[in-house]
Design a protein around this motif. Structure first.
Motif, PDB file in Angstrom:
ATOM      1  N   LEU A 153      78.983  40.726  16.748  1.00 37.76           N
ATOM      2  CA  LEU A 153      78.492  39.662  15.767  1.00 37.76           C
ATOM      3  C   LEU A 153      78.328  38.348  16.121  1.00 37.76           C
ATOM      4  O   LEU A 153      77.363  37.638  15.526  1.00 37.76           O
ATOM      5  CB  LEU A 153      79.608  39.663  14.513  1.00 37.76           C
ATOM      6  N   ALA A 154      79.197  37.976  17.070  1.00 39.04           N
ATOM      7  CA  ALA A 154      79.065  36.444  17.177  1.00 39.04           C
ATOM      8  C   ALA A 154      77.563  36.342  18.065  1.00 39.04           C
ATOM      9  O   ALA A 154      76.925  35.263  17.717  1.00 39.04           O
ATOM     10  CB  ALA A 154      80.119  36.093  18.261  1.00 39.04           C
ATOM     11  N   LEU A 155      77.364  37.315  18.867  1.00 40.82           N
ATOM     12  CA  LEU A 155      75.964  36.978  19.655  1.00 40.82           C
ATOM     13  C   LEU A 155      74.829  36.933  18.569  1.00 40.82           C
ATOM     14  O   LEU A 155      73.842  36.411  18.799  1.00 40.82           O
ATOM     15  CB  LEU A 155      75.985  38.079  20.686  1.00 40.82           C
ATOM     16  N   SER A 156      74.922  38.142  17.601  1.00 44.06           N
ATOM     17  CA  SER A 156      73.770  38.055  16.838  1.00 44.06           C
ATOM     18  C   SER A 156      73.595  36.934  15.864  1.00 44.06           C
ATOM     19  O   SER A 156      72.396  36.480  15.662  1.00 44.06           O
ATOM     20  CB  SER A 156      74.009  39.120  16.033  1.00 44.06           C
ATOM     21  N   ARG A 157      74.827  36.257  15.451  1.00 48.95           N
ATOM     22  CA  ARG A 157      74.560  34.880  14.751  1.00 48.95           C
ATOM     23  C   ARG A 157      74.034  33.938  15.479  1.00 48.95           C
ATOM     24  O   ARG A 157      73.650  32.870  15.040  1.00 48.95           O
ATOM     25  CB  ARG A 157      76.113  34.680  14.176  1.00 48.95           C
ATOM     26  N   MET A 158      74.230  33.977  16.878  1.00 48.02           N
ATOM     27  CA  MET A 158      73.980  33.018  17.800  1.00 48.02           C
ATOM     28  C   MET A 158      72.394  32.883  17.974  1.00 48.02           C
ATOM     29  O   MET A 158      71.777  32.074  18.297  1.00 48.02           O
ATOM     30  CB  MET A 158      74.362  33.234  19.088  1.00 48.02           C
ATOM     31  N   GLY A 159      71.504  33.880  17.755  1.00 51.39           N
ATOM     32  CA  GLY A 159      70.148  34.064  17.626  1.00 51.39           C
ATOM     33  C   GLY A 159      69.467  33.821  19.192  1.00 51.39           C
ATOM     34  O   GLY A 159      70.137  34.497  20.210  1.00 51.39           O
ATOM     35  N   ILE A 160      68.524  33.223  19.198  1.00 49.85           N
ATOM     36  CA  ILE A 160      67.949  32.978  20.449  1.00 49.85           C
ATOM     37  C   ILE A 160      68.751  32.227  21.598  1.00 49.85           C
ATOM     38  O   ILE A 160      68.440  32.342  22.978  1.00 49.85           O
ATOM     39  CB  ILE A 160      66.628  32.282  20.595  1.00 49.85           C
ATOM     40  N   GLY A 161      69.811  31.575  21.056  1.00 53.51           N
ATOM     41  CA  GLY A 161      70.711  30.992  22.019  1.00 53.51           C
ATOM     42  C   GLY A 161      71.290  32.046  23.155  1.00 53.51           C
ATOM     43  O   GLY A 161      71.883  31.852  23.935  1.00 53.51           O
ATOM     44  N   ALA A 162      71.380  33.242  22.488  1.00 56.68           N
ATOM     45  CA  ALA A 162      72.129  34.412  23.322  1.00 56.68           C
ATOM     46  C   ALA A 162      71.001  35.246  24.259  1.00 56.68           C
ATOM     47  O   ALA A 162      71.861  36.019  25.073  1.00 56.68           O
ATOM     48  CB  ALA A 162      72.759  35.478  22.281  1.00 56.68           C
ATOM     49  N   ILE A 163      69.766  34.716  24.312  1.00 59.40           N
ATOM     50  CA  ILE A 163      69.032  35.498  24.976  1.00 59.40           C
ATOM     51  C   ILE A 163      69.330  35.606  26.489  1.00 59.40           C
ATOM     52  O   ILE A 163      69.359  36.607  27.175  1.00 59.40           O
ATOM     53  CB  ILE A 163      67.453  34.930  24.950  1.00 59.40           C
ATOM     54  N   PRO A 164      69.635  34.426  27.092  1.00 53.83           N
ATOM     55  CA  PRO A 164      69.800  34.390  28.506  1.00 53.83           C
ATOM     56  C   PRO A 164      71.003  35.270  28.895  1.00 53.83           C
ATOM     57  O   PRO A 164      70.961  36.295  30.013  1.00 53.83           O
ATOM     58  CB  PRO A 164      70.057  32.828  28.939  1.00 53.83           C
ATOM     59  N   ALA A 165      72.152  35.138  28.105  1.00 55.22           N
ATOM     60  CA  ALA A 165      73.289  35.969  28.394  1.00 55.22           C
ATOM     61  C   ALA A 165      73.032  37.472  28.213  1.00 55.22           C
ATOM     62  O   ALA A 165      73.490  38.436  28.839  1.00 55.22           O
ATOM     63  CB  ALA A 165      74.554  35.571  27.490  1.00 55.22           C
ATOM     64  N   LEU A 166      72.318  37.881  27.235  1.00 52.04           N
ATOM     65  CA  LEU A 166      71.999  39.264  26.771  1.00 52.04           C
ATOM     66  C   LEU A 166      70.903  39.832  27.976  1.00 52.04           C
ATOM     67  O   LEU A 166      71.338  40.850  28.405  1.00 52.04           O
ATOM     68  CB  LEU A 166      71.502  39.561  25.603  1.00 52.04           C
ATOM     69  N   CYS A 167      70.214  38.876  28.598  1.00 55.27           N
ATOM     70  CA  CYS A 167      69.129  39.427  29.529  1.00 55.27           C
ATOM     71  C   CYS A 167      70.379  39.549  30.733  1.00 55.27           C
ATOM     72  O   CYS A 167      69.948  40.685  31.513  1.00 55.27           O
ATOM     73  CB  CYS A 167      68.196  38.401  29.967  1.00 55.27           C
ATOM     74  N   SER A 168      71.326  39.120  31.205  1.00 58.45           N
ATOM     75  CA  SER A 168      72.308  39.209  32.383  1.00 58.45           C
ATOM     76  C   SER A 168      72.865  40.457  32.038  1.00 58.45           C
ATOM     77  O   SER A 168      73.102  41.199  33.048  1.00 58.45           O
ATOM     78  CB  SER A 168      73.040  38.009  32.467  1.00 58.45           C
ATOM     79  N   ALA A 169      73.084  40.787  30.840  1.00 57.78           N
ATOM     80  CA  ALA A 169      74.208  42.015  30.569  1.00 57.78           C
ATOM     81  C   ALA A 169      73.323  43.243  30.659  1.00 57.78           C
ATOM     82  O   ALA A 169      73.872  44.332  30.859  1.00 57.78           O
ATOM     83  CB  ALA A 169      74.482  41.824  28.991  1.00 57.78           C
ATOM     84  N   LEU A 170      72.010  43.160  30.591  1.00 57.59           N
ATOM     85  CA  LEU A 170      71.024  44.357  30.994  1.00 57.59           C
ATOM     86  C   LEU A 170      71.196  44.982  32.042  1.00 57.59           C
ATOM     87  O   LEU A 170      71.114  46.013  32.439  1.00 57.59           O
ATOM     88  CB  LEU A 170      69.641  43.996  30.661  1.00 57.59           C
ATOM     89  N   ASP A 171      71.827  44.141  33.201  1.00 54.03           N
ATOM     90  CA  ASP A 171      71.979  44.330  34.634  1.00 54.03           C
ATOM     91  C   ASP A 171      73.435  45.372  34.661  1.00 54.03           C
ATOM     92  O   ASP A 171      73.738  45.486  35.796  1.00 54.03           O
ATOM     93  CB  ASP A 171      71.918  43.358  35.532  1.00 54.03           C
TER      94      ASP A 171
END
Length: 323
Positions: A147-165
């Motif tokens: 929920l927090a990450l979804s509310r963050m929007g594009i600000g979460a992209i770098p962290a989510l890209c790292s989580a893909l690994d």
């Protein structure tokens, strides 16, 4: 008659600093503001009490923050709720990031939700910590972090890209889902999503591919990123593409989708370098993969058409006019 003019003249010189002197003369409680009391008011179901809490908090300002952080662990859910609200209203809620991350584990759903929204306001500085919680064993924590990450929007992209690994497929899938929810705004994540397609987990391949389709990159960009899969060398004379073939063949299991079309196109351009992966799909792939692989192989070598299994010959007969 007494002359008071010199007295008034001296008073005029000291008058501007009198308020400061009076403040210093007032004893201040060592414990600071009553943060639990403020939190109790802010967490009250009574609008009048909440309004009073806002007023008191405004008077205390940043001085209330240490006490509010402590109040986030109070036995009362009402106080914990109010404490998170109070922290969210502070000028620098990031100073309480550790407490807010702990609050995501609170037994009270309202506390978790309030903490998630406050962390979303903090943004990128806590995004990596939130992404790590996508793999938490507690489902409530995973939901609050998402929920927090979804509310963050594009600000979460770098962290989510790292989580893909992440070695945990569930974490990768959740990160991909959150990126897909951004739609076109998730475009900067397409290269990382495409690299992640190299996984051997076919369920995860489908999730990642669906995410890329939801974001909807330009076809030329998609083809370029697909061709770079598996490239492990910086040598400029290395032909790009061969290492991507096994992953592209997996995408043939998604006929009719944008990324499935891009994979078919990329493999056709790859030519003979794709042949080993296509032959493997012809033997063990899904029906969609087998049909696409057969079509591509006959494009590489038309004489292969007569050696195809009978069912594939029938499938391709209308397209290639095989006798």
């Amino acid at each position: 008659m007494l002359d008071f003019r010199h007295i008034f003249a001296r008073f005029a010189r000291v008058a501007p600093v009198l308020p400061l002197l009076l403040c210093l003369a007032v004893p201040v409680r060592a414990s600071g503001p009553d943060a639990e009391g403020i939190a109790a008011l802010l967490g009250s179901p009574d609008p009048a009490e909440r309004s009073m809490g806002l007023s008191v908090l405004a008077d205390c300002g940043q001085d209330a923050l240490p006490g509010l952080i402590r109040a986030m662990t109070a036995p009362s859910a009402r106080i914990r709720r109010g404490a998170v609200i109070g922290v969210a209203l502070q000028p620098a809620p990031a100073l309480a990031d550790d407490g807010l991350l702990r609050a995501l584990r609170d037994n009270d759903a309202t506390v978790r939700s309030l903490a998630a929204h406050t962390l979303a306001r903090i943004g990128e500085p806590v995004a990596v910590d939130l992404a790590a919680l996508l793999g938490d064993p507690d489902d409530k924590v995973r939901v609050a972090a998402a929920l927090a990450l979804s509310r963050m929007g594009i600000g979460a992209i770098p962290a989510l890209c790292s989580a893909l690994d992440s070695p945990d497929p569930a974490v990768t899938a959740k990160a991909a889902w959150l990126l897909g929810a951004l739609g076109p705004d998730g475009l900067p994540a397409v290269p990382a999503l495409t690299r992640a397609l190299g996984t051997s987990d076919m369920r995860l391949v489908h999730v990642l591919a669906e995410t890329i389709d939801l974001i909807g990159p330009d076809p030329a960009m998609a083809c370029q990123e697909l061709a770079l899969i598996g490239l492990r060398t910086g040598c400029p004379v290395t032909r790009i593409g061969g290492g991507a073939a096994p992953t592209l063949v997996k995408l043939l299991a998604r006929p009719g989708t944008p990324l499935g079309h891009m994979a078919l196109y990329a493999l056709a351009r790859m030519g003979s370098e794709a042949e080993p992966a296509l032959r493997a799909a012809l033997a063990t792939g899904t029906e969609g993969q087998k049909a696409a692989a057969a079509l591509l192989l006959t494009g590489i070598d038309p004489t292969l058409a007569h050696s195809l299994p009978e069912d594939l010959r029938k499938t391709l007969a209308g397209t290639m006019h095989i006798q």
